[in-house]
Scaffold this motif. Structure first.
Motif, PDB file in Angstrom:
ATOM      1  N   ARG A   5       1.514  -9.672  12.334  1.00 56.45           N
ATOM      2  CA  ARG A   5       1.339  -8.347  11.156  1.00 56.45           C
ATOM      3  C   ARG A   5       1.216  -7.870  10.139  1.00 56.45           C
ATOM      4  O   ARG A   5       1.090  -7.354   9.068  1.00 56.45           O
ATOM      5  CB  ARG A   5       2.936  -8.488  11.658  1.00 56.45           C
ATOM      6  CG  ARG A   5       3.431  -7.712  13.218  1.00 56.45           C
ATOM      7  CD  ARG A   5       4.927  -7.358  13.548  1.00 56.45           C
ATOM      8  NE  ARG A   5       5.618  -7.842  14.233  1.00 56.45           N
ATOM      9  CZ  ARG A   5       7.229  -6.910  14.345  1.00 56.45           C
ATOM     10  NH1 ARG A   5       7.208  -6.733  13.660  1.00 56.45           N
ATOM     11  NH2 ARG A   5       7.538  -8.129  15.552  1.00 56.45           N
ATOM     12  N   TYR A   6       1.781  -9.729   9.539  1.00 54.54           N
ATOM     13  CA  TYR A   6       1.255  -9.492   7.983  1.00 54.54           C
ATOM     14  C   TYR A   6       0.518 -10.179   7.187  1.00 54.54           C
ATOM     15  O   TYR A   6       0.140 -11.113   7.526  1.00 54.54           O
ATOM     16  CB  TYR A   6       2.992  -9.549   7.190  1.00 54.54           C
ATOM     17  CG  TYR A   6       4.023  -8.831   7.444  1.00 54.54           C
ATOM     18  CD1 TYR A   6       3.835  -8.076   7.392  1.00 54.54           C
ATOM     19  CD2 TYR A   6       4.600  -9.299   8.883  1.00 54.54           C
ATOM     20  CE1 TYR A   6       5.475  -7.079   8.037  1.00 54.54           C
ATOM     21  CE2 TYR A   6       6.110  -8.791   9.450  1.00 54.54           C
ATOM     22  CZ  TYR A   6       5.852  -7.472   9.107  1.00 54.54           C
ATOM     23  OH  TYR A   6       7.367  -6.297   9.305  1.00 54.54           O
ATOM     24  N   ASP A   7      -0.262  -9.178   6.113  1.00 54.89           N
ATOM     25  CA  ASP A   7      -1.188 -10.630   5.284  1.00 54.89           C
ATOM     26  C   ASP A   7      -0.467 -11.537   4.117  1.00 54.89           C
ATOM     27  O   ASP A   7      -0.894 -12.270   3.440  1.00 54.89           O
ATOM     28  CB  ASP A   7      -1.796  -9.629   4.098  1.00 54.89           C
ATOM     29  CG  ASP A   7      -3.092  -8.774   5.506  1.00 54.89           C
ATOM     30  OD1 ASP A   7      -2.804  -9.702   6.633  1.00 54.89           O
ATOM     31  OD2 ASP A   7      -3.134  -7.858   5.641  1.00 54.89           O
ATOM     32  N   VAL A  63      -3.346  -7.044  -1.097  1.00 50.12           N
ATOM     33  CA  VAL A  63      -2.701  -6.249   0.368  1.00 50.12           C
ATOM     34  C   VAL A  63      -2.223  -5.131   0.041  1.00 50.12           C
ATOM     35  O   VAL A  63      -1.764  -4.934  -1.056  1.00 50.12           O
ATOM     36  CB  VAL A  63      -1.514  -7.401   0.060  1.00 50.12           C
ATOM     37  CG1 VAL A  63      -0.511  -7.212   1.692  1.00 50.12           C
ATOM     38  CG2 VAL A  63      -2.986  -8.714   0.993  1.00 50.12           C
ATOM     39  N   ASP A  78       2.548  -2.356   3.813  1.00 46.95           N
ATOM     40  CA  ASP A  78       2.922  -2.361   5.194  1.00 46.95           C
ATOM     41  C   ASP A  78       2.265  -3.263   5.280  1.00 46.95           C
ATOM     42  O   ASP A  78       2.789  -4.064   7.132  1.00 46.95           O
ATOM     43  CB  ASP A  78       1.399  -1.388   5.980  1.00 46.95           C
ATOM     44  CG  ASP A  78       1.798   0.477   5.276  1.00 46.95           C
ATOM     45  OD1 ASP A  78       3.333   0.184   4.880  1.00 46.95           O
ATOM     46  OD2 ASP A  78       0.708   1.093   5.735  1.00 46.95           O
ATOM     47  N   ASN A  79       1.687  -5.114   4.715  1.00 42.83           N
ATOM     48  CA  ASN A  79       1.140  -5.919   5.513  1.00 42.83           C
ATOM     49  C   ASN A  79       1.673  -6.824   4.463  1.00 42.83           C
ATOM     50  O   ASN A  79       1.233  -7.876   4.627  1.00 42.83           O
ATOM     51  CB  ASN A  79      -0.714  -6.156   5.457  1.00 42.83           C
ATOM     52  CG  ASN A  79      -1.191  -5.276   6.304  1.00 42.83           C
ATOM     53  OD1 ASN A  79      -0.557  -5.142   7.285  1.00 42.83           O
ATOM     54  ND2 ASN A  79      -1.789  -4.166   5.322  1.00 42.83           N
TER      55      ASN A  79
END
Length: 292
Positions: free
Chosen positions: A14-16, A223, A226-227
Motif C-alpha cells: 500500500r506504501y511507496d 512520494v 498517503d503513501n
C-alpha cells in the motif's frame, strides 16, 4: 480499528515509502534484529524507499557508522533523518543563543557540535560555556544514563530562574539497550518543563523531524503522504508523531510497551492491545509484534 498483522508484507504494497524507527525496531542498542533487516531489504527490492527516522541526538553520518557496528547493512535503507540534525540546525540558527551549557556524554555527543553544511551560511558561532555563563541549555542526554534525572534539579532551577531555554536533541524518555533500560534527553527536558522551564523539541513526535524526513525522501523519490507508513515501538513518539502528521502508522508491540500485552512478546494479546490503545487514545493503522 488497528489491524494486527504477522508480517510487513501484508500491508507494505500500500506504501511507496517507510519512515522507520531504529532503536527497538531495527536494533536493540547492541545488535540488529535480523528479521527487521530482512523485511526492509525485501521492501526495497520491491521498489519501496526506506528513511530511517530516529530520535538519536547524533548527526545522520554518525548514526550510519553506528549501524555498521550493530550489523545493519546499507542496503536496508535509503536515507537517515535524526533528531540530532533537526536540533543542530535550530541550535546553529540561534534557537538558544550562542553560548550554551551542554549536558550529555562528551565522548559520544561531541559530534553534535561539529559544523553543519545545512545552515553554514546562516550559522551563529556556538561556544560551550559553564552554566553561569550560558544563554541556553543543550541536552543530548544525561551524563550517566542510569542516574535519576532528578540529579539535574538544582541546575535546572538555576537555569529556569535565568530564563534559559532548553534545546532537547532526543525527546525519548527511555530506551532499552539490550536488557537494560536507560534514561534519555527527553526525561531531562520533561523535568525542566515540569519545573516551569521552556524546552524545545525537534524529534518525534514533533514536526521538525518529519519535515527533515520528507526532505530526505524527496531527494530520492516523490512520494505523497498517503503513501508513507511510519513504523516504530514508541506510542508517544513514533505513533503519535506519525498520526499527528496525517501519516499511517505501524506499532511494534514487542518494544518499549511489550509487557502490556502479555508474557510472550512474540504473541501480543489482541484484547489487551485493544484496551491499551484505547487508554492511550491512539489508533495506529496496524500493529505487529516485531518488524519482520
Amino acid at each position: 480499528m488497528t489491524q494486527l498483522i504477522q508480517s510487513l508484507s501484508e500491508i507494505s504494497n500500500r506504501y511507496d515509502a517507510l519512515f522507520v524507527d531504529l532503536w527497538g525496531c531495527v536494533h536493540n542498542g547492541v545488535t540488529a534484529y535480523s528479521e527487521a533487516v530482512a523485511a526492509l531489504q525485501t521492501y526495497r527490492k520491491s521498489g519501496g524507499k526506506v528513511v530511517l527516522v530516529t530520535n538519536s541526538p547524533r548527526p545522520w553520518k554518525a548514526v550510519a557508522e553506528q549501524l555498521v557496528g550493530f550489523g545493519v547493512p546499507t542496503d536496508a535503507y535509503d536515507a537517515i533523518a535524526t533528531s540530532g540534525d533537526s536540533a543542530r540546525a535550530a541550535m546553529y540558527l540561534g534557537a538558544v543563543g550562542s553560548k550554551v551549557y551542554h549536558i550529555g556524554s562528551p565522548g559520544e555527543d561531541v559530534v553534535f557540535f561539529a559544523p553543519m553544511d545545512l545552515v553554514a551560511d546562516q550559522a551563529v558561532e556556538i561556544t560551550r560555556v559553564s552554566l553561569q555563563e550560558a544563554e541556553g541549555l543543550v541536552v543530548t542526554g544525561p551524563e550517566d544514563s542510569m542516574a535519576d534525572p532528578d540529579v539535574y534539579r538544582a541546575d535546572f532551577l538555576y537555569a529556569k530562574q535565568k530564563g534559559l531555554k532548553l534545546l532537547c536533541a532526543n525527546p525519548d524518555i527511555v530506551v532499552d539497550r539490550g536488557e537494560t533500560r536507560e534514561w534519555c534527553a527527553g526525561a531531562l527536558a520533561g523535568l525542566y518543563t515540569e519545573m516551569g522551564g521552556e524546552s524545545l523539541y525537534f524529534g518525534k513526535p514533533h514536526p521538525p523531524i518529519y519535515d527533515l524526513a520528507r526532505r530526505r525522501l524527496a531527494k530520492i523519490a516523490q512520494v505523497s503522504d498517503d503513501n508513507i507508513l511510519c513504523i516504530g515501538d514508541g506510542i508517544g513518539t513514533d505513533v503519535m508523531g506519525g498520526m499527528g502528521e496525517g501519516l499511517d502508522t505501524l506499532f511494534i508491540t514487542g518494544g518499549l510497551a511489550a509487557s502490556e500485552f502479555g508474557s510472550d512478546p512474540k504473541h501480543p494479546d489482541p484484547v489487551r492491545l485493544k484496551q491499551w490503545l484505547a487508554e492511550q487514545n491512539l489508533s495506529p493503522t496496524a500493529a505487529i509484534s516485531f518488524l519482520r
